[in-house]
Structure formats: structure tokens, C-alpha cells
Design an enzyme around this catalytic site. Structure first.
Site, PDB file in Angstrom:
ATOM      1  N   VAL A   1       0.866  -1.181   0.000  1.00 42.58           N
ATOM      2  CA  VAL A   1       0.000   0.000   0.000  1.00 42.58           C
ATOM      3  C   VAL A   1       0.899   1.226   0.000  1.00 42.58           C
ATOM      4  O   VAL A   1       1.751   1.372   0.872  1.00 42.58           O
ATOM      5  CB  VAL A   1      -0.938   0.024   1.221  1.00 42.58           C
ATOM      6  CG1 VAL A   1      -1.888   1.215   1.145  1.00 42.58           C
ATOM      7  CG2 VAL A   1      -1.714  -1.280   1.344  1.00 42.58           C
TER       8      VAL A   1
ATOM      9  N   ILE B   1       4.507  -1.403   3.425  1.00 42.97           N
ATOM     10  CA  ILE B   1       4.395   0.024   3.157  1.00 42.97           C
ATOM     11  C   ILE B   1       5.222   0.366   1.920  1.00 42.97           C
ATOM     12  O   ILE B   1       6.436   0.160   1.891  1.00 42.97           O
ATOM     13  CB  ILE B   1       4.869   0.868   4.353  1.00 42.97           C
ATOM     14  CG1 ILE B   1       4.116   0.464   5.627  1.00 42.97           C
ATOM     15  CG2 ILE B   1       4.699   2.349   4.049  1.00 42.97           C
ATOM     16  CD1 ILE B   1       2.615   0.618   5.549  1.00 42.97           C
ATOM     17  N   LYS B   2       4.553   0.891   0.918  1.00 42.45           N
ATOM     18  CA  LYS B   2       5.207   1.254  -0.333  1.00 42.45           C
ATOM     19  C   LYS B   2       5.697   2.701  -0.206  1.00 42.45           C
ATOM     20  O   LYS B   2       4.893   3.634  -0.136  1.00 42.45           O
ATOM     21  CB  LYS B   2       4.209   1.098  -1.479  1.00 42.45           C
ATOM     22  CG  LYS B   2       4.832   0.796  -2.827  1.00 42.45           C
ATOM     23  CD  LYS B   2       3.745   0.417  -3.823  1.00 42.45           C
ATOM     24  CE  LYS B   2       4.333   0.059  -5.169  1.00 42.45           C
ATOM     25  NZ  LYS B   2       3.283  -0.221  -6.158  1.00 42.45           N
ATOM     26  N   VAL B   3       7.015   2.858  -0.179  1.00 47.62           N
ATOM     27  CA  VAL B   3       7.628   4.161   0.076  1.00 47.62           C
ATOM     28  C   VAL B   3       8.209   4.725  -1.219  1.00 47.62           C
ATOM     29  O   VAL B   3       9.133   4.119  -1.792  1.00 47.62           O
ATOM     30  CB  VAL B   3       8.743   4.048   1.138  1.00 47.62           C
ATOM     31  CG1 VAL B   3       9.324   5.425   1.440  1.00 47.62           C
ATOM     32  CG2 VAL B   3       8.226   3.386   2.411  1.00 47.62           C
TER      33      VAL B   3
END
Length: 221
Positions: A58, A85-87
Site C-alpha cells: 500500500v 508500506i510502499k515508500v
């Protein structure tokens, strides 16, 4: 090796996971905006979690370090074991990534176009580093040397990050990514379906089935 689906459509994700070939899901704001512009993000992600297994990426959409960390905490709480967590990659992104990595929160560093970017992300503690195949090619470069160089450096340095290759435009992009050393191609549903299809396979199956159906007619002759 693994294969992820790049989608935010729970119905399609459920159908494709039934094949038994997928290990996770990647989403991004562009995909969700196209597929479900009015959807509540939390509800959408929970629907995806319910019909899949493995990591679900996400992406953060805020821009300051504190905003990104607050957003990451919200997403992580939805399912700490599976939410990744897509950073987005940047100087701020590296600080956010390192903060999350120190707390053992899984991360997927996205929008990478070069080996040096992937290397920095891996050093900062990324779980996954996402190289964008189609967008690299849009710039006029061959993505395969980038993938293979990244794989070589990660293995030489003993870094644990896995290489995701996304932004796939053609089925051959998947083959080339795997041959170049990608750990995880992530593909949109139409490309995954094309990986199944081959005209010669269809012709051969039809030939076998027709021969079996016609066997009694052949015996009588």
C-alpha cells in the site's frame, strides 16, 4: 522466486489467486484511482486482504516525513503481518524507510529506475526494491542490465532486499525480468492471462480431445 499481481480489484484478485501461482499483491494510487475512484481505501485493502495471501503493498501519498510516518502507521495497523508500506524513493523517502525498517515494518521502495537507487534503498533496510521496467524503457534504456546489476550487488553485499520488477507493458517483459534476476515480477491481470495463452497449446489440446471423442468412429471405419 515469486509472482505478484498488480491490481486493486478484489474480484479479479480472488479469481487469479485461485490459480495457485501468486504470492502477493501490489497496489498504487494510480491503479486504485483508475479502478475504483470512489472507493474507501481501508475498505478496499481489507477486501484485497480477504481474498489473497502474502504481502500486500500500500503506497504512501503524503510528502513530508511526519505525514508519511503517520500514514504508514495507519496502513500497517490494518494487518501488521501482511501490509507492506510502499515508500516512494527520495531523500525523505529514505528517512521514512529507515525509520520503518528499524521497527521491523515491511517496506517496498517504489519508482526506482537505476541500480544505485535500489542499492541505497536496500542499505536503508528495504524489504523490496521496485524497479519500473516500462518507465526505464520509456527513457530509452534496456532495463535488463539494471536488474542483473542490482541482483549482483545485493548478493555480493549480503543485502536481504528482494527485487520487484513492475511497470510491465508486455509478456516478454516478465520473461526478461526473470532471466535478468528479478525475485518478484508484479504483473497486471491482462499480462498474467497472456502468460497462460499460446495458440499452439490450444491447437494441441483440441487435437487430443477431438481424437478421443472420435476414437469409436475411427474403430468402426
Amino acid at each position: 522466486m515469486a509472482l505478484f499481481i498488480d491490481s486493486s480489484d478484489p474480484k479479479e484478485i480472488k479469481d487469479l489467486f485461485a490459480w495457485g501461482v501468486l504470492s502477493g499483491v501490489t497496489t498504487n494510487p494510480l491503479i486504485i484511482a483508475r479502478e475504483a475512484p470512489d472507493a474507501d481505501l481501508a475498505e478496499r485493502i481489507h477486501e484485497i486482504l480477504a481474498v489473497s495471501w502474502g504481502d500486500v503493498s500500500v503506497e504512501l501519498t503524503t510528502e513530508t516525513e511526519q505525514e508519511m510516518l503517520t500514514e504508514a502507521a495507519q496502513y500497517h495497523a490494518w494487518n501488521p503481518q501482511r501490509i507492506t508500506i510502499k515508500v516512494p524513493f527520495s531523500e525523505t523517502g529514505l528517512r521514512v524507510l529507515h525509520n520503518l525498517a528499524k521497527r521491523d515494518i515491511k517496506t517496498n521502495v517504489t519508482c526506482l529506475m537505476a541500480m544505485n537507487q535500489a542499492y541505497l534503498a536496500a542499505l536503508a533496510g528495504a524489504t523490496y526494491v521496485s524497479i519500473f521496467s516500462g518507465r526505464v524503457r520509456d527513457m530509452g534504456y534496456d532495463v535488463r542490465p539494471i536488474i542483473s546489476a542490482t541482483r549482483n550487488v545485493l548478493e555480493r553485499e549480503g543485502l536481504s532486499a528482494k527485487i520487484i520488477v513492475g511497470s510491465m507493458r508486455h509478456m516478454m517483459d516478465v520473461n526478461e525480468a526473470l532471466e535478468a534476476g528479478a525475485h518478484v515480477p508484479t504483473v497486471v491481470p491482462p499480462i498474467l492471462r497472456k502468460m497462460v495463452w499460446n495458440p499452439r497449446t490450444i491447437e494441441t489440446i483440441a487435437e487430443f480431445n477431438n481424437a478421443w471423442r472420435d476414437r469409436k468412429k475411427s474403430t468402426k471405419k
